[in-house]
Design a protein around this motif. Sequence first.
Motif, PDB file in Angstrom:
ATOM      1  N   LEU A  93      41.883  35.535  38.448  1.00 37.54           N
ATOM      2  CA  LEU A  93      40.801  36.324  39.028  1.00 37.54           C
ATOM      3  C   LEU A  93      40.828  36.154  40.545  1.00 37.54           C
ATOM      4  O   LEU A  93      40.867  35.022  41.047  1.00 37.54           O
ATOM      5  CB  LEU A  93      39.452  35.866  38.477  1.00 37.54           C
ATOM      6  CG  LEU A  93      38.237  36.720  38.857  1.00 37.54           C
ATOM      7  CD1 LEU A  93      38.298  38.078  38.152  1.00 37.54           C
ATOM      8  CD2 LEU A  93      36.938  35.997  38.512  1.00 37.54           C
ATOM      9  N   PRO A  94      40.810  37.244  41.304  1.00 39.38           N
ATOM     10  CA  PRO A  94      40.875  37.135  42.764  1.00 39.38           C
ATOM     11  C   PRO A  94      39.697  36.355  43.342  1.00 39.38           C
ATOM     12  O   PRO A  94      38.577  36.402  42.797  1.00 39.38           O
ATOM     13  CB  PRO A  94      40.856  38.593  43.236  1.00 39.38           C
ATOM     14  CG  PRO A  94      41.345  39.377  42.064  1.00 39.38           C
ATOM     15  CD  PRO A  94      40.847  38.646  40.855  1.00 39.38           C
ATOM     16  N   VAL A 121      35.433  37.227  43.577  1.00 38.42           N
ATOM     17  CA  VAL A 121      34.940  38.133  42.541  1.00 38.42           C
ATOM     18  C   VAL A 121      33.913  37.434  41.657  1.00 38.42           C
ATOM     19  O   VAL A 121      32.964  38.053  41.181  1.00 38.42           O
ATOM     20  CB  VAL A 121      36.111  38.696  41.707  1.00 38.42           C
ATOM     21  CG1 VAL A 121      35.605  39.555  40.553  1.00 38.42           C
ATOM     22  CG2 VAL A 121      37.045  39.501  42.590  1.00 38.42           C
ATOM     23  N   GLN A 158      41.878  47.735  40.415  1.00 37.87           N
ATOM     24  CA  GLN A 158      43.027  47.283  39.638  1.00 37.87           C
ATOM     25  C   GLN A 158      43.103  48.051  38.325  1.00 37.87           C
ATOM     26  O   GLN A 158      42.086  48.475  37.766  1.00 37.87           O
ATOM     27  CB  GLN A 158      42.938  45.772  39.370  1.00 37.87           C
ATOM     28  CG  GLN A 158      43.178  44.918  40.603  1.00 37.87           C
ATOM     29  CD  GLN A 158      43.499  43.477  40.234  1.00 37.87           C
ATOM     30  OE1 GLN A 158      43.783  43.153  39.078  1.00 37.87           O
ATOM     31  NE2 GLN A 158      43.480  42.588  41.231  1.00 37.87           N
ATOM     32  N   GLN A 195      34.548  43.307  45.346  1.00 30.90           N
ATOM     33  CA  GLN A 195      34.420  44.108  44.132  1.00 30.90           C
ATOM     34  C   GLN A 195      35.245  45.398  44.120  1.00 30.90           C
ATOM     35  O   GLN A 195      35.896  45.701  43.095  1.00 30.90           O
ATOM     36  CB  GLN A 195      32.940  44.422  43.878  1.00 30.90           C
ATOM     37  CG  GLN A 195      32.672  45.125  42.549  1.00 30.90           C
ATOM     38  CD  GLN A 195      32.695  46.637  42.662  1.00 30.90           C
ATOM     39  OE1 GLN A 195      32.364  47.191  43.729  1.00 30.90           O
ATOM     40  NE2 GLN A 195      33.082  47.312  41.574  1.00 30.90           N
ATOM     41  N   TRP A 218      38.876  44.763  43.162  1.00 25.70           N
ATOM     42  CA  TRP A 218      38.963  44.321  41.763  1.00 25.70           C
ATOM     43  C   TRP A 218      38.788  45.507  40.823  1.00 25.70           C
ATOM     44  O   TRP A 218      39.543  45.671  39.853  1.00 25.70           O
ATOM     45  CB  TRP A 218      37.923  43.247  41.502  1.00 25.70           C
ATOM     46  CG  TRP A 218      37.733  42.857  40.069  1.00 25.70           C
ATOM     47  CD1 TRP A 218      36.607  43.007  39.324  1.00 25.70           C
ATOM     48  CD2 TRP A 218      38.697  42.247  39.205  1.00 25.70           C
ATOM     49  NE1 TRP A 218      36.799  42.522  38.044  1.00 25.70           N
ATOM     50  CE2 TRP A 218      38.072  42.047  37.944  1.00 25.70           C
ATOM     51  CE3 TRP A 218      40.024  41.844  39.364  1.00 25.70           C
ATOM     52  CZ2 TRP A 218      38.725  41.470  36.864  1.00 25.70           C
ATOM     53  CZ3 TRP A 218      40.684  41.269  38.270  1.00 25.70           C
ATOM     54  CH2 TRP A 218      40.044  41.091  37.049  1.00 25.70           C
ATOM     55  N   ARG A 236      43.140  43.906  34.668  1.00 28.85           N
ATOM     56  CA  ARG A 236      41.900  43.176  34.416  1.00 28.85           C
ATOM     57  C   ARG A 236      41.887  42.593  32.996  1.00 28.85           C
ATOM     58  O   ARG A 236      41.414  41.477  32.773  1.00 28.85           O
ATOM     59  CB  ARG A 236      40.699  44.100  34.641  1.00 28.85           C
ATOM     60  CG  ARG A 236      40.391  44.305  36.111  1.00 28.85           C
ATOM     61  CD  ARG A 236      39.135  45.125  36.346  1.00 28.85           C
ATOM     62  NE  ARG A 236      39.438  46.531  36.493  1.00 28.85           N
ATOM     63  CZ  ARG A 236      39.042  47.497  35.690  1.00 28.85           C
ATOM     64  NH1 ARG A 236      38.301  47.205  34.617  1.00 28.85           N
ATOM     65  NH2 ARG A 236      39.376  48.757  35.908  1.00 28.85           N
ATOM     66  N   ALA A 295      31.886  42.606  40.292  1.00 23.83           N
ATOM     67  CA  ALA A 295      31.894  41.224  40.776  1.00 23.83           C
ATOM     68  C   ALA A 295      30.615  40.566  40.275  1.00 23.83           C
ATOM     69  O   ALA A 295      29.639  41.242  39.934  1.00 23.83           O
ATOM     70  CB  ALA A 295      31.968  41.176  42.289  1.00 23.83           C
TER      71      ALA A 295
END
Length: 496
Positions: A210-211, A214, A75, A69, A72, A80, A184
């Motif tokens: 999306l990584p 997450v 970023q 998280q 993410w 996003r 996340a």
Amino acid sequence: MTQTMSPQLRASERYDGFDKMPIAGTWRAGSSGGSKADLDPWSGDTLVEIPLADTEDVDEAFRMAHEAQPAWAAQAPAERAEVMRTAAAIFEARKDEIVGWIVRESGGTVAKGELEWGLVRSVLYEAASMSSHVEGRIMPSDVPGKESRVYRRPVGVVAVISPWNFPLQLSARSVAPALAVGNAVVLKPAGDTPVTGGLLLAKIFEDAGLPPGVLNVLIGRGRDIGDAVVEHPLARMVSFTGSTPVGEGIIKKAGVKKVALELGGNGPLVILDDADLDRAVDAAVFGSFFHAGQICMIANRVIVDASVHDAFVGRFVERVQALTVGDPSDEGTHIGPVINRSQLDGIRDKLTRAREEGAEQVLGGDPGGPSGLVLPPHVLLAGNDAATAREEVFGPVITIIRADGEDDALRIANDTEYGLSSAVFTEDVERGVRFALRVDAGMTHVNDSPVNDDSNTAFGGEKASGIGRFGGRWAIEEFTTDHWVSVQHAGRSFPL
């Protein structure tokens, strides 16, 4: 940001691998040793057999989500937002595939599948805008030289538990905004709709860039993993849509966590003495029987002023008799199957009790179809104390109640433990607004159906229908939290 495959190119290959779930960045089978067949409610055929998750899978999913998280959230908002827009583009490229899954897995008609597809696409575009709308503020301070800043930050890891009736929409409306503002997510969809409620959404977000880690999806029985999801110490928030009894249990088990709950409903659709009856009948038919009545915002009761009651009933029954019942994949079908045998048995029990209590059934029939789950529409005339009026039916059943004037109609509308959606029909719009403001509900629609199909508005209820709001800018507030940071710019003395 992760490079993604062209949505148009990727759409030529249908998604598969739904016998696995994304846990901690890897698609794999659940570890419980048991499995569940995902059934088509119309045909009874098995769509996929899924090895189920256990509590160890739950813990692994939360730990990975907690680890993934911060990166993410760090970023740029534009990055996003790009994931959300790419997911929406994939949705557009895969429309037929997505609608097909909704029809087969939830038993929804083609019209229901297309409506749900459109709602989710809108949710994704709306979520893309949220990334850049998370705003802080400067607060006044009584201390000379001191600055009080309030930063808005993601809550961290969000647990999402979604139902089977609008599975893709009711998962996406929490998952997409939660991700967009930097959280996340650990998602547990309903066991009857694991693909449209979670796995399909995860495939799309994966393709959108999306990584890993997450978004985690857990397919498992509520009695086996439900409490572990709600109680996990790394979950900072629980977003739940479902029944009121389960929601009450979540409040008790969640501990010191933020919660957003949309629960049961018993929606009144009120027809006042000056209503346009043709328009009211159209809205009542849609609001009572769309998706076989399996919608939390459905009209569970139609409350009609005595002066127009008989005329309304006659037109309404005529319209309902013309509805086509059967195979949901046929574009001409209006009412398909209910989701499972347990749901059908519950609906029929309420019908039996209502008739025993004196309700007059003017339309009905026995269930049919290959699986025996297609229940034709039922129309009953009764008071507000009939089982089908006082309880949420969640099936193709409507109870029409006679009211002695506007005040009596309001009394009947509010005489329920629920307060989710509602509607009122009148030729005088301002009269309708005045009436709406006296209804104990989170949503009231004037001259419209209680089934709200506007994805950019807030959904939420009062009383036993839940707490919190889903949708629009409310989602930013739900999935973020304030962090107060003070800065002392000049020297000051302290009392000690």
